[in-house]
Design a protein around this motif. Structure first.
Motif, short mmCIF file in Angstrom:
data_model
loop_
_atom_site.label_atom_id
_atom_site.label_comp_id
_atom_site.label_asym_id
_atom_site.label_seq_id
_atom_site.Cartn_x
_atom_site.Cartn_y
_atom_site.Cartn_z
N VAL A 24 0.83 -1.21 0.00
CA VAL A 24 0.00 0.00 0.00
C VAL A 24 0.87 1.26 0.00
CG1 VAL A 24 -0.29 0.08 2.54
CG2 VAL A 24 -2.05 1.04 1.08
N VAL A 25 2.09 1.16 0.55
CA VAL A 25 3.00 2.30 0.55
C VAL A 25 3.41 2.64 -0.90
CG1 VAL A 25 5.32 3.04 1.32
CG2 VAL A 25 3.84 1.72 2.87
N TYR A 26 3.37 1.62 -1.79
CA TYR A 26 3.77 1.78 -3.20
C TYR A 26 2.53 1.89 -4.10
CZ TYR A 26 8.13 0.60 -1.08
OH TYR A 26 9.22 0.63 -0.26
N SER A 143 -6.33 14.44 8.83
CA SER A 143 -5.18 15.14 8.23
C SER A 143 -4.11 15.43 9.27
CB SER A 143 -5.61 16.46 7.59
OG SER A 143 -6.62 16.21 6.69
N ILE A 144 -4.53 15.90 10.45
CA ILE A 144 -3.54 16.24 11.48
C ILE A 144 -2.88 14.97 12.02
CG2 ILE A 144 -3.26 17.22 13.80
CD1 ILE A 144 -4.56 19.49 12.89
N ALA A 145 -3.69 13.92 12.21
CA ALA A 145 -3.15 12.67 12.76
C ALA A 145 -2.11 12.07 11.81
CB ALA A 145 -4.27 11.68 13.02
N VAL A 146 -2.39 12.11 10.54
CA VAL A 146 -1.47 11.47 9.58
C VAL A 146 -0.16 12.25 9.49
CG1 VAL A 146 -2.09 12.39 7.29
CG2 VAL A 146 -1.62 9.99 7.55
N GLU A 147 -0.26 13.58 9.59
CA GLU A 147 0.97 14.42 9.63
C GLU A 147 1.86 13.96 10.77
OE1 GLU A 147 0.73 18.78 10.42
OE2 GLU A 147 -0.71 18.68 8.75
N SER A 148 1.23 13.72 11.91
CA SER A 148 1.98 13.34 13.08
C SER A 148 2.51 11.91 12.96
CB SER A 148 1.07 13.51 14.29
OG SER A 148 1.42 12.66 15.29
N GLU A 149 1.72 11.02 12.35
CA GLU A 149 2.20 9.65 12.16
C GLU A 149 3.42 9.64 11.24
OE1 GLU A 149 0.36 6.71 9.91
OE2 GLU A 149 0.80 5.12 11.35
N ALA A 159 -2.87 4.73 5.84
CA ALA A 159 -3.96 3.76 5.98
C ALA A 159 -4.39 3.59 7.44
CB ALA A 159 -3.53 2.42 5.40
N ASP A 160 -3.42 3.48 8.35
CA ASP A 160 -3.75 3.20 9.76
C ASP A 160 -4.57 4.35 10.36
OD1 ASP A 160 -2.12 1.08 9.23
OD2 ASP A 160 -0.78 1.36 10.93
N ILE A 170 -12.61 -1.32 4.95
CA ILE A 170 -12.44 -0.48 3.75
C ILE A 170 -11.40 -1.02 2.77
CG2 ILE A 170 -13.17 1.73 4.79
CD1 ILE A 170 -10.10 2.41 4.85
N TYR A 171 -11.59 -0.58 1.54
CA TYR A 171 -10.63 -0.81 0.46
C TYR A 171 -9.91 0.52 0.32
CZ TYR A 171 -9.15 -1.79 -4.39
OH TYR A 171 -8.44 -1.99 -5.54
N TYR A 172 -8.60 0.53 0.53
CA TYR A 172 -7.86 1.78 0.66
C TYR A 172 -6.74 1.88 -0.37
CZ TYR A 172 -4.92 5.36 2.88
OH TYR A 172 -4.16 6.48 3.13
N ILE A 173 -6.66 3.02 -1.04
CA ILE A 173 -5.48 3.33 -1.86
C ILE A 173 -4.97 4.69 -1.41
CG2 ILE A 173 -4.55 3.69 -4.19
CD1 ILE A 173 -6.82 2.03 -5.30
N LYS A 174 -3.66 4.78 -1.18
CA LYS A 174 -3.04 6.02 -0.70
C LYS A 174 -3.47 7.23 -1.54
CE LYS A 174 1.59 6.87 -1.15
NZ LYS A 174 2.97 6.47 -1.06
N ASN A 175 -3.89 8.29 -0.88
CA ASN A 175 -4.26 9.56 -1.55
C ASN A 175 -5.37 9.43 -2.59
OD1 ASN A 175 -2.16 10.73 -0.10
ND2 ASN A 175 -0.70 10.40 -1.75
N LYS A 176 -6.18 8.38 -2.50
CA LYS A 176 -7.26 8.22 -3.50
C LYS A 176 -8.60 8.07 -2.79
CE LYS A 176 -5.03 7.39 -7.57
NZ LYS A 176 -4.13 6.24 -7.76
N ALA A 177 -9.64 7.96 -3.60
CA ALA A 177 -10.97 7.72 -3.03
C ALA A 177 -10.99 6.34 -2.36
CB ALA A 177 -12.01 7.76 -4.13
#
Ligand code: MEV
Length: 327
Positions: A24-26, A143-149, A159-160, A170-177
């Motif tokens: 998922v990172v890629y 948004s704030i939580a992910v900045e800190s992560e 994702a976390d 959920i079905y998750y893709i980085k920075n996408k719907a």
């Protein structure tokens, strides 16, 4: 903006990754669920300018400006608490405030075992501190939580924090719907903790090294990870647990290939399958941490008994659909 209350409480769920960690990172997809284990956070204004963070992990840190004063710590405080301090300061400075805050953290799961405790901590603190000023919306909290992560591990896919904020499956893709998935069946899932702590940041870095050295192979593995995720999505939607279990096993093999499994993880995965699990795999960053197994409902208790006979503690979990709660 000034504060509208002097204290607040929030809780955020831990998570499991059913498919697609690391890939998922890629920019590959992942399937995640939040679970019925939470991190609880209480925040109170204090009369100093200090940020005091206490937790039930026997760690207490106090921060004034960005200077960290250690009061009592048995773990690596820099990694665990510094990002939380940065998060709180960032919310305060966005509101032109410089007050002191006491933070109490209580966790229903151990830190560092692949269940997203640091992300859930970032999410719960973000929600609680923001709610001192106004009722925050979930997107802002995320948004704030992910900045800190990303202070904890730079290349986080987000994702976390996402699953901990919004909850569900959920079905998750980085920075996408992102898509919520409806499962017609209640999945009988268990978590087994290897009791080996890991660092998500260093495992993500080790996969980066692997990818840089084996670009073509990594591309092939990513294609397989993509196919597994798509098939898993279909298997969940159609309630095909046997197929889902097989796909978990296939996903685990890919994670072994990129070097993030561990002999204890493989031992527990094999034990689960030998005793009748539909499938099992590591969940999260690997290198220790936890495994998840999908069990046939009617045999769940018997399988748990067998795994526990071998000295491993099983934690049955349900999917949590609530996401962050602010009280
Ligand atoms: C960690 O829970 C999941 C990883 O895929 C990292 C990430 O998505 O940021 C290993």
């Amino acid at each position: 903006m000034s504060v509208t209350k002097t204290s607040a409480k929030a809780s955020a769920p831990a998570k499991i990754i059913l498919f697609g960690e690391h890939f998922v990172v890629y920019d590959n997809p992942a399937i995640l669920a939040s679970i019925d284990r939470r991190i609880h956070v209480s925040v109170y204004l204090n009369k100093t300018k200090n940020i005091n963070i206490r937790s039930d992990l026997e760690i207490t840190d106090s921060y004034k400006s960005s200077k960290l004063k250690l009061i009592n710590c048995k773990k690596n405080r820099e990694l665990i608490f510094y990002p939380l301090y940065k998060l709180i300061k960032s919310i305060l400075s966005k509101n032109n405030e410089n007050m002191g805050i006491d933070v109490d953290i209580r966790s229903e799961i151990p830190f560092g075992i692949g269940l997203g405790s640091s992300a859930a901590c970032c999410v719960a603190i973000s929600g609680a501190v923001k709610s001192l000023f106004h009722e925050p919306d979930r997107q802002q909290i995320y948004s704030i939580a992910v900045e800190s992560e990303r202070v904890i591990h730079q290349n986080s896919s987000g994702a976390d924090c996402y699953i901990s904020t919004f909850g569900g499956l959920i079905y998750y893709i980085k920075n996408k719907a992102l898509n919520k998935i409806k499962s017609p069946k209640k999945l009988s899932l268990i978590i087994v903790n290897t009791r080996i702590k890991h660092s998500t940041g260093s495992l993500v870095s080790s996969v980066k090294k692997y990818q840089s050295k084996n670009r073509i192979l990594f591309k092939d593995l990513s294609h397989s990870a993509y196919d597994i995720c798509q098939s898993a999505l279909y298997a969940i939607k159609t309630g095909n647990e046997k197929r889902l279990g097989n796909l978990m096993n296939e996903n685990h093999k890919l994670l072994q290939d990129i070097g993030v499994s561990h002999k204890k993880i493989d031992e527990i995965v094999d034990l689960c399958i030998k005793n009748g699990a539909f499938g099992a795999k590591l969940t999260g960053a690997g290198g220790g941490g936890s495994i998840i197994a999908l069990l046939p409902k009617r045999d769940t208790n018997d399988i748990i008994l067998e795994i526990e006979k071998n000295g491993w503690e099983c934690m049955p979990v349900k999917i949590d659909y609530g996401g962050i709660r602010i009280y």
